[in-house]
Design a protein around this motif. Structure first.
Motif, mmCIF file in Angstrom:
data_model
loop_
_atom_site.group_PDB
_atom_site.id
_atom_site.type_symbol
_atom_site.label_atom_id
_atom_site.label_comp_id
_atom_site.label_asym_id
_atom_site.label_seq_id
_atom_site.Cartn_x
_atom_site.Cartn_y
_atom_site.Cartn_z
ATOM 1 N N ALA A 170 0.816 -1.209 0.000
ATOM 2 C CA ALA A 170 0.000 0.000 0.000
ATOM 3 C C ALA A 170 0.848 1.257 0.000
ATOM 4 C CB ALA A 170 -0.935 -0.006 1.199
ATOM 5 N N SER A 171 1.941 1.243 0.766
ATOM 6 C CA SER A 171 2.755 2.451 0.897
ATOM 7 C C SER A 171 3.671 2.667 -0.300
ATOM 8 C CB SER A 171 3.591 2.378 2.183
ATOM 9 O OG SER A 171 4.434 1.233 2.179
ATOM 10 N N THR A 172 4.199 1.607 -0.868
ATOM 11 C CA THR A 172 5.143 1.765 -1.977
ATOM 12 C C THR A 172 4.448 2.027 -3.302
ATOM 13 O OG1 THR A 172 5.185 -0.643 -2.248
ATOM 14 C CG2 THR A 172 6.895 0.338 -0.877
ATOM 15 N N ASN A 173 3.163 1.725 -3.409
ATOM 16 C CA ASN A 173 2.438 1.945 -4.660
ATOM 17 C C ASN A 173 1.832 3.340 -4.761
ATOM 18 O OD1 ASN A 173 2.997 -0.642 -5.546
ATOM 19 N ND2 ASN A 173 1.097 -1.505 -4.722
ATOM 20 N N LEU A 174 1.993 4.143 -3.724
ATOM 21 C CA LEU A 174 1.423 5.491 -3.738
ATOM 22 C C LEU A 174 2.247 6.437 -4.603
ATOM 23 C CD1 LEU A 174 0.506 5.908 0.046
ATOM 24 C CD2 LEU A 174 -1.071 5.523 -1.854
ATOM 25 N N ASP A 175 1.568 7.397 -5.209
ATOM 26 C CA ASP A 175 2.216 8.418 -6.013
ATOM 27 C C ASP A 175 3.055 9.310 -5.098
ATOM 28 O OD1 ASP A 175 2.931 10.631 -7.511
ATOM 29 O OD2 ASP A 175 1.000 10.787 -8.533
ATOM 30 N N PRO A 176 4.378 9.372 -5.268
ATOM 31 C CA PRO A 176 5.238 10.163 -4.383
ATOM 32 C C PRO A 176 4.947 11.660 -4.431
ATOM 33 C CG PRO A 176 6.468 9.377 -6.285
ATOM 34 C CD PRO A 176 5.154 8.668 -6.305
ATOM 35 N N ASP A 177 4.396 12.147 -5.522
ATOM 36 C CA ASP A 177 4.076 13.570 -5.611
ATOM 37 C C ASP A 177 2.822 13.913 -4.800
ATOM 38 O OD1 ASP A 177 6.222 14.146 -7.305
ATOM 39 O OD2 ASP A 177 5.062 13.566 -9.083
ATOM 40 N N ARG A 178 1.889 13.004 -4.700
ATOM 41 C CA ARG A 178 0.644 13.236 -3.964
ATOM 42 C C ARG A 178 0.743 12.807 -2.504
ATOM 43 N NH1 ARG A 178 -4.385 10.633 -6.565
ATOM 44 N NH2 ARG A 178 -5.339 11.904 -4.935
ATOM 45 N N PHE A 179 1.608 11.835 -2.229
ATOM 46 C CA PHE A 179 1.704 11.305 -0.873
ATOM 47 C C PHE A 179 3.159 11.269 -0.390
ATOM 48 C CE2 PHE A 179 -1.975 9.357 -2.950
ATOM 49 C CZ PHE A 179 -2.986 9.674 -2.069
ATOM 50 N N PRO A 180 3.839 12.423 -0.388
ATOM 51 C CA PRO A 180 5.250 12.418 0.014
ATOM 52 C C PRO A 180 5.457 12.031 1.480
ATOM 53 C CG PRO A 180 4.429 14.665 -0.183
ATOM 54 C CD PRO A 180 3.378 13.771 -0.756
ATOM 55 N N PHE A 181 4.563 12.480 2.356
ATOM 56 C CA PHE A 181 4.728 12.152 3.774
ATOM 57 C C PHE A 181 4.609 10.654 4.015
ATOM 58 C CE2 PHE A 181 2.547 11.106 7.779
ATOM 59 C CZ PHE A 181 3.545 11.469 8.679
ATOM 60 N N ILE A 182 3.569 10.042 3.437
ATOM 61 C CA ILE A 182 3.365 8.617 3.661
ATOM 62 C C ILE A 182 4.528 7.817 3.103
ATOM 63 C CG2 ILE A 182 1.867 6.650 3.159
ATOM 64 C CD1 ILE A 182 -0.488 8.540 3.129
ATOM 65 N N ARG A 183 5.074 8.252 1.965
ATOM 66 C CA ARG A 183 6.246 7.560 1.416
ATOM 67 C C ARG A 183 7.439 7.703 2.348
ATOM 68 N NH1 ARG A 183 6.033 5.994 -4.109
ATOM 69 N NH2 ARG A 183 8.178 5.347 -3.697
ATOM 70 N N ASP A 184 7.564 8.882 2.999
ATOM 71 C CA ASP A 184 8.684 9.108 3.918
ATOM 72 C C ASP A 184 8.609 8.218 5.160
ATOM 73 O OD1 ASP A 184 9.785 10.997 2.274
ATOM 74 O OD2 ASP A 184 9.001 12.730 3.385
ATOM 75 N N VAL A 185 7.392 7.967 5.627
ATOM 76 C CA VAL A 185 7.239 7.171 6.852
ATOM 77 C C VAL A 185 6.831 5.732 6.541
ATOM 78 C CG1 VAL A 185 6.646 9.206 8.217
ATOM 79 C CG2 VAL A 185 4.810 7.852 7.183
ATOM 80 N N ALA A 186 7.010 5.312 5.306
ATOM 81 C CA ALA A 186 6.565 3.985 4.888
ATOM 82 C C ALA A 186 7.183 2.889 5.754
ATOM 83 C CB ALA A 186 6.904 3.750 3.421
ATOM 84 N N GLY A 187 8.450 3.047 6.110
ATOM 85 C CA GLY A 187 9.107 2.038 6.938
ATOM 86 C C GLY A 187 8.444 1.906 8.290
ATOM 87 N N GLN A 188 8.133 3.032 8.913
ATOM 88 C CA GLN A 188 7.447 2.998 10.209
ATOM 89 C C GLN A 188 6.039 2.434 10.061
ATOM 90 O OE1 GLN A 188 7.841 6.764 12.449
ATOM 91 N NE2 GLN A 188 9.338 7.369 10.889
#
Length: 218
Positions: free
Chosen positions: A171-189
């Motif tokens: 779910a976290s890695t398939n998100l658009d990095p331009d629209r969901f930069p925060f979630i991509r940043d905290v994907a590991g957590q």
């Protein structure tokens, strides 16, 4: 002369406690709770159940109350008592996910009122101003029921044999990095976090906010 039960019948008398216990077993098994199915499990007729429980809503409320159980004794530390009470609810809903949905249905049901009363008394013990006690206690109650219920719903949505970490990773890695930069940043957590630890951390954040508004800042 005592009447013996026919083959296949239960000899112990039907009671409200037995009905609630059987309902919990059905709900924990992921089965739809109907009086017809419950009557079949109890080897009785639906009319016998209605003698003890007026309707399905009352039965669900009684089942939720049973799994939440009686609270642990109050400690001398109001914040610790709040954390303990919150964890009791979280763990109960984690073990019985359907209870989260039930407690979210009606704020005036006895179980919710009991939790609210327990939290509210500790908010008073913290020294919160009278005008802010309802808001503080409501914020804690809404967080407890909301997060615990959401966690339970997420757990039920994961297909058997599938690891939650794999679902969150996808779910976290398939998100658009331009629209969901925060979630991509905290994907590991997001993938590796402990729900129980995170839940308690949220309680602590709310308690810190409550303490910051106390007259003496304690």
């Amino acid at each position: 002369m005592a009447t013996r039960a026919r083959p296949g019948e239960r000899e112990d008398a039907l009671s409200r406690a037995r009905i609630v216990e059987a309902a919990i077993e059905m709900l924990d098994g992921g089965n739809e709770l109907t009086f017809r199915a419950l009557a079949a499990q109890l080897r009785t007729g639906p009319g016998a159940i209605y003698w003890h429980v007026a309707n399905k809503g009352e039965l669900l409320a009684a089942a939720a109350d049973a799994v939440i159980g009686e609270p642990q004794p109050v400690t001398d530390d109001p914040a610790l008592t709040i954390r303990t009470a919150a964890l009791e609810v979280f763990d109960a809903i984690d073990a019985h996910p359907w209870a989260g949905e039930q407690l979210a249905r009606l704020s005036s049901q006895p179980t919710v009122l009991r939790i609210f009363e327990r939290i509210g008394r500790q908010v008073q013990a913290l020294g919160v101003a009278e005008a802010e006690q309802f808001t503080a206690a409501s914020a804690l109650l809404n967080y407890v029921l909301g997060v615990a219920g959401q966690h339970a719903a997420q757990a039920r949505s994961v297909e058997p044999g599938t690891r939650r970490s794999d679902v969150l990773r996808a779910a976290s890695t398939n998100l658009d990095p331009d629209r969901f930069p925060f979630i991509r940043d905290v994907a590991g957590q997001l993938r590796e976090h402990d729900d129980r630890v995170q839940f308690l951390a949220g309680i602590d954040l709310i308690l810190e906010g409550i303490r910051s508004r106390l007259p003496d800042g304690r």
